[in-house]
Motif scaffolding. Sequence first.
Motif, PDB file in Angstrom:
ATOM      1  N   ILE A  90      -5.868   5.529  -7.671  1.00  0.00           N
ATOM      2  CA  ILE A  90      -6.681   5.119  -6.796  1.00  0.00           C
ATOM      3  C   ILE A  90      -7.832   4.033  -7.214  1.00  0.00           C
ATOM      4  CG2 ILE A  90      -8.657   5.981  -5.266  1.00  0.00           C
ATOM      5  CD1 ILE A  90      -7.289   8.823  -5.457  1.00  0.00           C
ATOM      6  N   GLN A  91      -7.888   3.100  -6.310  1.00  0.00           N
ATOM      7  CA  GLN A  91      -8.744   1.795  -6.321  1.00  0.00           C
ATOM      8  C   GLN A  91      -9.581   1.533  -5.409  1.00  0.00           C
ATOM      9  OE1 GLN A  91      -5.587  -1.165  -7.853  1.00  0.00           O
ATOM     10  NE2 GLN A  91      -6.895  -1.128  -9.836  1.00  0.00           N
TER      11      GLN A  91
ATOM     12  N   ILE B 298       0.837  -1.104  -0.118  1.00  0.00           N
ATOM     13  CA  ILE B 298      -0.066   0.091   0.144  1.00  0.00           C
ATOM     14  C   ILE B 298       0.922   1.109  -0.071  1.00  0.00           C
ATOM     15  CG2 ILE B 298      -1.664   1.346   1.371  1.00  0.00           C
ATOM     16  CD1 ILE B 298      -2.753  -1.336   2.436  1.00  0.00           C
ATOM     17  N   ARG B 299       0.602   1.954  -0.915  1.00  0.00           N
ATOM     18  CA  ARG B 299       1.120   3.422  -0.799  1.00  0.00           C
ATOM     19  C   ARG B 299       0.713   4.342  -0.336  1.00  0.00           C
ATOM     20  NH1 ARG B 299       2.385   7.387  -6.351  1.00  0.00           N
ATOM     21  NH2 ARG B 299       3.905   8.797  -5.268  1.00  0.00           N
ATOM     22  N   ASN B 300      -0.967   4.674  -0.473  1.00  0.00           N
ATOM     23  CA  ASN B 300      -1.474   5.720   0.089  1.00  0.00           C
ATOM     24  C   ASN B 300      -2.908   4.982   0.445  1.00  0.00           C
ATOM     25  OD1 ASN B 300       0.012   8.184   0.274  1.00  0.00           O
ATOM     26  ND2 ASN B 300       0.243   7.943  -1.859  1.00  0.00           N
TER      27      ASN B 300
ATOM     28  N   CYS C  84     -16.022  -3.404   5.071  1.00  0.00           N
ATOM     29  CA  CYS C  84     -15.002  -2.346   5.119  1.00  0.00           C
ATOM     30  C   CYS C  84     -14.583  -2.061   3.944  1.00  0.00           C
ATOM     31  CB  CYS C  84     -13.866  -2.840   5.774  1.00  0.00           C
ATOM     32  SG  CYS C  84     -12.492  -1.765   5.755  1.00  0.00           S
ATOM     33  N   ASN C  85     -14.595  -0.594   3.459  1.00  0.00           N
ATOM     34  CA  ASN C  85     -14.272  -0.344   1.945  1.00  0.00           C
ATOM     35  C   ASN C  85     -13.050   0.720   2.274  1.00  0.00           C
ATOM     36  OD1 ASN C  85     -14.651   2.361  -0.057  1.00  0.00           O
ATOM     37  ND2 ASN C  85     -15.427   0.419  -0.957  1.00  0.00           N
ATOM     38  N   ALA C  86     -12.000   0.823   1.293  1.00  0.00           N
ATOM     39  CA  ALA C  86     -10.958   1.755   1.355  1.00  0.00           C
ATOM     40  C   ALA C  86     -10.874   2.022  -0.216  1.00  0.00           C
ATOM     41  CB  ALA C  86      -9.973   1.102   1.890  1.00  0.00           C
ATOM     42  N   GLU C  87     -10.549   3.160  -0.221  1.00  0.00           N
ATOM     43  CA  GLU C  87      -9.988   4.099  -1.540  1.00  0.00           C
ATOM     44  C   GLU C  87      -8.391   4.085  -1.319  1.00  0.00           C
ATOM     45  OE1 GLU C  87     -13.736   6.817  -2.611  1.00  0.00           O
ATOM     46  OE2 GLU C  87     -11.917   7.841  -1.697  1.00  0.00           O
ATOM     47  N   LEU C  88      -7.728   3.365  -2.204  1.00  0.00           N
ATOM     48  CA  LEU C  88      -6.240   3.530  -2.004  1.00  0.00           C
ATOM     49  C   LEU C  88      -5.250   3.089  -3.352  1.00  0.00           C
ATOM     50  CD1 LEU C  88      -5.147   0.237  -2.213  1.00  0.00           C
ATOM     51  CD2 LEU C  88      -6.161   0.258  -0.182  1.00  0.00           C
ATOM     52  N   GLU C  89      -4.274   3.516  -3.072  1.00  0.00           N
ATOM     53  CA  GLU C  89      -3.050   3.342  -4.047  1.00  0.00           C
ATOM     54  C   GLU C  89      -2.269   2.379  -3.664  1.00  0.00           C
ATOM     55  OE1 GLU C  89      -2.178   7.309  -6.521  1.00  0.00           O
ATOM     56  OE2 GLU C  89      -1.645   7.583  -4.334  1.00  0.00           O
ATOM     57  N   SER C  90      -1.839   1.183  -4.488  1.00  0.00           N
ATOM     58  CA  SER C  90      -0.773   0.322  -4.213  1.00  0.00           C
ATOM     59  C   SER C  90       0.337   0.612  -5.171  1.00  0.00           C
ATOM     60  CB  SER C  90      -1.329  -1.107  -4.513  1.00  0.00           C
ATOM     61  OG  SER C  90      -1.334  -1.099  -5.932  1.00  0.00           O
TER      62      SER C  90
END
Length: 121
Positions: A107-108, A28-30, A95-101
């Motif tokens: 953003i995914q 995970i980046r962000n 649970c849900n998350a918006e993140l960058e790997s």
Amino acid sequence: QVQLVESGGGLVQPGGSLRLSCAASGNIRNIYNMAWYRQAPGKQRELVATITSGGRPNYVDSVKGRFTISRENAKNTVYLQMNSLKFEETAVYYCNAELESWEVRKIQNYWGQGTQVTVSS
């Protein structure tokens, strides 16, 4: 390779409390917004609470004053403290998350597997 894993669901009496956890893992980046949803039997999935990366929370009106969403960014974890639970809040909570790997630098949206919360006497 990124995944979200919920925990903390179970059987609780009306008026009781429960705390859900969701931990994100992988490269995970962000992580940006995180959220909790729920889906009751025969109902559409409903947004319950959201929290920004800076910790700003928002709630659906029906849970305001009873639920608290929080996060620990160092652990990539979001929580949902649920108090004064009602029968009609029996549902699978997601649970849900918006993140960058690191693998995909955009953003995914990711979902956990869900955890069952049953409010019953």
